[in-house]
Structures are given as structure tokens and as C-alpha cells.
Design a protein around this motif. Structure first.
Motif, short mmCIF file in Angstrom:
data_model
loop_
_atom_site.label_atom_id
_atom_site.label_comp_id
_atom_site.label_asym_id
_atom_site.label_seq_id
_atom_site.Cartn_x
_atom_site.Cartn_y
_atom_site.Cartn_z
N ILE A 195 -80.33 13.06 25.40
CA ILE A 195 -79.24 13.04 26.47
C ILE A 195 -79.69 12.93 27.93
O ILE A 195 -78.83 12.27 28.79
N PRO A 196 -80.68 13.33 28.63
CA PRO A 196 -81.15 12.91 29.82
C PRO A 196 -81.24 11.43 30.05
O PRO A 196 -80.82 11.33 31.20
N LYS A 197 -81.95 10.78 29.08
CA LYS A 197 -82.15 9.41 29.31
C LYS A 197 -80.70 8.67 29.51
O LYS A 197 -80.60 7.82 30.00
N ALA A 198 -79.72 9.18 28.70
CA ALA A 198 -78.27 8.61 28.44
C ALA A 198 -77.78 9.03 29.89
O ALA A 198 -77.20 7.98 30.36
N ILE A 199 -77.97 10.04 30.44
CA ILE A 199 -77.30 10.28 31.88
C ILE A 199 -78.05 9.45 32.93
O ILE A 199 -77.03 8.86 33.70
#
Length: 393
Positions: free
Chosen positions: A147-151
Motif C-alpha cells: 500500500i505505501p508503494k501504491a500511494i
């Protein structure tokens, strides 16, 4: 279906869900997590570099008004300065990317070095703990850790879309950006604060088209909303009034304008004094911008109500500037076109003044003064376009 009609929102959604789906399919592993974290750190390094690069490039080449930035600017050879001033987009296309790349290389090296020492051993420990868990648990964990990478992906893509918008790719592209609620939200909440755009922060509702031009022909046919083109026939209304009504003055404005420029020598100094007063004393009206955006033009506009209320939107600023210039026998124009507000291009109005002795018309934008110097500034060609002379006095 709504998302399919907004290609920019769809692109941002794809970049968001891709790493999450990939993490779910390949499950959690130390190797994948290290790759994800490395991607996050690269994105964060890029964002920090972008912010610092934009800030320092602007301070040296655009806002060099004091301190070390003024010293640096003056140390640059004059032939280079003249070239940059004649082609200001060079600042954004060439100089800014070079500064960003240098900063990014340094930050990325430091961050990767720290992560290998601190985070990577921790990830190996987490992997050993999760080996005994079920496959579905590991898949969910793999998705969550992405998720952090996606954001970061979404933020970086929004920055890129924003930059391409400034370069004025096409009107269709700008329309897609304007229609995307996702892009508008991220741009407003992340891009604008990080790039420290004073203009975009202090004129929030210029993010939408708050300047409407309507043409009604003599046969009382249905009004036709225009887009600043030279094909207008009939009576032209700007936010519900004609141009003559907008620039109409009175004795109070005329006397105030004459007193304001007392002691100023030459057209340029007098025009600048009026520009500074209008740009700093008139407050941008968010309420009026929203009413125009919602096609409500039944409100007072023009020089007189703006002078009395000390508030208005771009057309009002431009009308009051005309009235005050005319009181001082300064040749002046109202220009309609588009301005870049930090997210996309929107309908806008500003002025031009004829400087006697120099035999030239100069651009003046009192509405944008709150975001920097817009009196005969080279930045005009960066964030103003499609100019049309609406009126000249």
C-alpha cells in the motif's frame, strides 16, 4: 462507468491497485518487501527532490529578490540570463529537471544506504515469523505491505500529470485533468502544498473556471457560452455584464486613482502603483467564484462594486485596474485567455498597459499579484496563454 469517463482517474486507480494486486499474487516475502520499500524510498526521494528542486530553481531564476538567491542570480553571465528571460519555459524544461536530478541522486544514495542497514534485517525477521502462517494470510500481508508503494506511485504520477499540464500539451488533456476529481483532490492536497505555490494556495477556487463569457445576438436567441475565441458575434457579457458596464467608473474612483499615483514619474511607475494597490487591497472572493462556477451571474461585477467592496474575481480586478488607469490617462486593455492555477488551465482575465516612451504594451495581472510579481514579468508566458484583447481604452 463514471470512472471510464474520467481517463485520468482511471490511470491513477490502475497505478494504485497494480502493486497491491501484485503483492497479493506473489504473497509476502522478504525479497518482495525489500523491493516494495525500495520503491517507496525512491518515490519519497523523488518527491523531496521535486519539492527542493522546484523551490530552489524558482528562488534563483524567478524570485531572486534578496539574499543569496539574488547574489547567485547576479553571478550568472548576462547572455545566459537574457536567453532564459526570452524563453522562460527553459527554466521548467531544462534547468529544473537538472537541479531535481542532482538532488535526487544524493538523497536516493543516502536513503538506500540507511535502509540496508536498518530495515532489511527487520524484514528478514518478519519473513521468518510469517512462514508458519496460512497462504491466504501471507497473500493479504503481501498486499498490505504494498500500500505505501501504491500511494507513492499515485502521488508521483499526479506530479507528472501536473507538470505536463503546465507545458500546455493540449486543451483536451487539460479538460481530462479538470474532470478528474481524484487528480484535483491529490493536486490540491499534496502537489500544491509540496510545490509551495502561493498563487494556488491563496486562490483555491480558481482551480475551477470562475470566469464566464456569454454572447447574445440581437435576435434574442439562446445565449452561447464562449471559450475566449475570436468568433464572437453579438453582445458579449462577462460574468453577466457588458465590458462597458464593467469598466464604468465614478468620481470617487477617479479622484482616488489620481491621488494614488501622485509623485510617480512616467507611465510605468504609475501603472505599477495602481497594479500594487488593486492586487493587494482587493480580496479574492471565493463565494463569487463559486457562484460564477454554478452559472449564477446575477451578482454585482465591475470596477465600482469591486472598489466599494474591496473584493471580486479576476474580471473585477481587471475592470478596476482599467478604471484607475483611465483616470490617469494611461492606455490600458482587458485581456481574456487562460491562466495556470497550479493544477490546470482555467479561464482568466488580466490587463495590458501601453508604456509611453518605450512604445510597447506590457502584461499586468493584479489578480495573480498575491502569488508573486506579475507586472511585466517573464513568468507571464509560463502561466498565461490564448490571450485575446477584449477591450482597449
Amino acid at each position: 462507468m463514471g470512472m471510464l469517463k474520467q481517463p485520468v482517474s482511471l490511470i491513477l486507480l490502475i497505478f494504485f491497485i497494480y502493486p497491491i494486486i501484485k503483492g497479493f499474487i506473489f504473497k509476502f516475502s522478504s525479497q518482495h518487501l525489500k523491493g516494495a520499500i525500495e520503491g517507496v524510498f525512491q518515490s519519497i526521494s523523488f518527491l523531496i527532490s521535486l519539492c527542493l528542486g522546484i523551490y530552489y530553481t524558482k528562488k534563483v531564476f524567478i524570485e531572486h529578490d534578496s539574499g543569496m538567491y539574488e547574489t547567485l542570480y547576479k553571478s550568472i553571465p548576462l547572455n545566459i540570463i537574457d536567453f532564459i528571460n526570452s524563453k522562460p519555459l527553459v527554466i521548467y524544461i531544462l534547468l529544473m529537471p537538472i537541479v531535481i536530478l542532482i538532488i535526487y541522486s544524493f538523497i536516493s544514495f543516502v536513503v538506500n544506504l540507511i535502509s540496508r542497514i536498518t530495515f532489511y534485517p527487520l524484514f528478514d525477521s518478519i519473513e521468518r515469523m510469517l512462514k508458519e502462517k496460512s497462504i491466504i494470510f501471507n497473500r493479504i500481508a503481501g498486499a498490505v505491505f504494498q500500500i505505501p508503494k501504491a500511494i507513492c506511485y499515485v502521488i508521483v504520477i499526479t506530479f507528472i500529470l501536473n507538470f505536463l499540464s503546465l507545458l500546455n500539451v493540449t486543451d483536451t488533456y487539460n479538460k481530462y485533468l479538470e474532470e478528474s476529481q481524484v487528480y484535483s483532490y491529490i493536486s490540491k492536497e499534496v502537489v500544491i502544498p509540496l510545490t509551495n505555490s502561493k498563487l494556488a494556495k491563496k486562490l483555491p477556487n480558481v482551480v475551477n473556471n470562475s470566469f464566464k463569457i456569454v454572447v447574445k445576438d440581437a435576435s434574442n436567441s439562446q445565449p452561447n457560452v464562449q471559450n475566449n475565441q475570436n468568433t464572437r458575434k453579438g453582445i458579449i457579457y462577462y460574468n453577466g455584464i457588458t465590458l462597458d458596464q464593467g469598466v464604468k467608473s465614478n468620481d470617487e474612483i477617479n479622484k482616488f486613482a489620481i491621488d494614488l499615483v501622485q509623485g510617480k514619474n512616467g507611465t510605468r511607475d504609475r501603472a505599477r502603483a495602481i497594479y500594487k494597490w488593486v492586487g493587494s487591497k482587493v480580496v479574492y472572493s471565493d463565494e463569487k467564484a463559486n457562484r460564477v462556477l454554478n452559472n449564477d451571474t446575477q451578482m454585482t461585477s465591475g470596477a465600482i462594486p469591486t472598489f466599494n467592496s474591496r473584493s471580486g474575481i479576476c474580471f473585477d480586478y481587471a475592470c478596476l485596474y482599467v478604471a484607475m488607469c483611465r483616470a490617469n490617462n494611461i492606455k490600458v486593455r482587458i485581456i481574456t485567455g487562460q491562466g495556470f492555477n497550479g493544477s490546470n488551465w482555467v479561464s482568466h482575465a488580466w490587463n495590458q498597459v501601453y508604456v509611453e516612451g518605450e512604445n510597447t504594451w506590457i502584461n499586468v495581472d493584479p489578480t495573480f499579484l498575491i502569488g508573486g510579481n506579475y507586472f511585466d514579468s517573464s513568468r507571464f508566458t509560463i502561466d498565461h496563454k490564448q490571450e485575446t484583447i477584449a477591450g482597449e481604452w
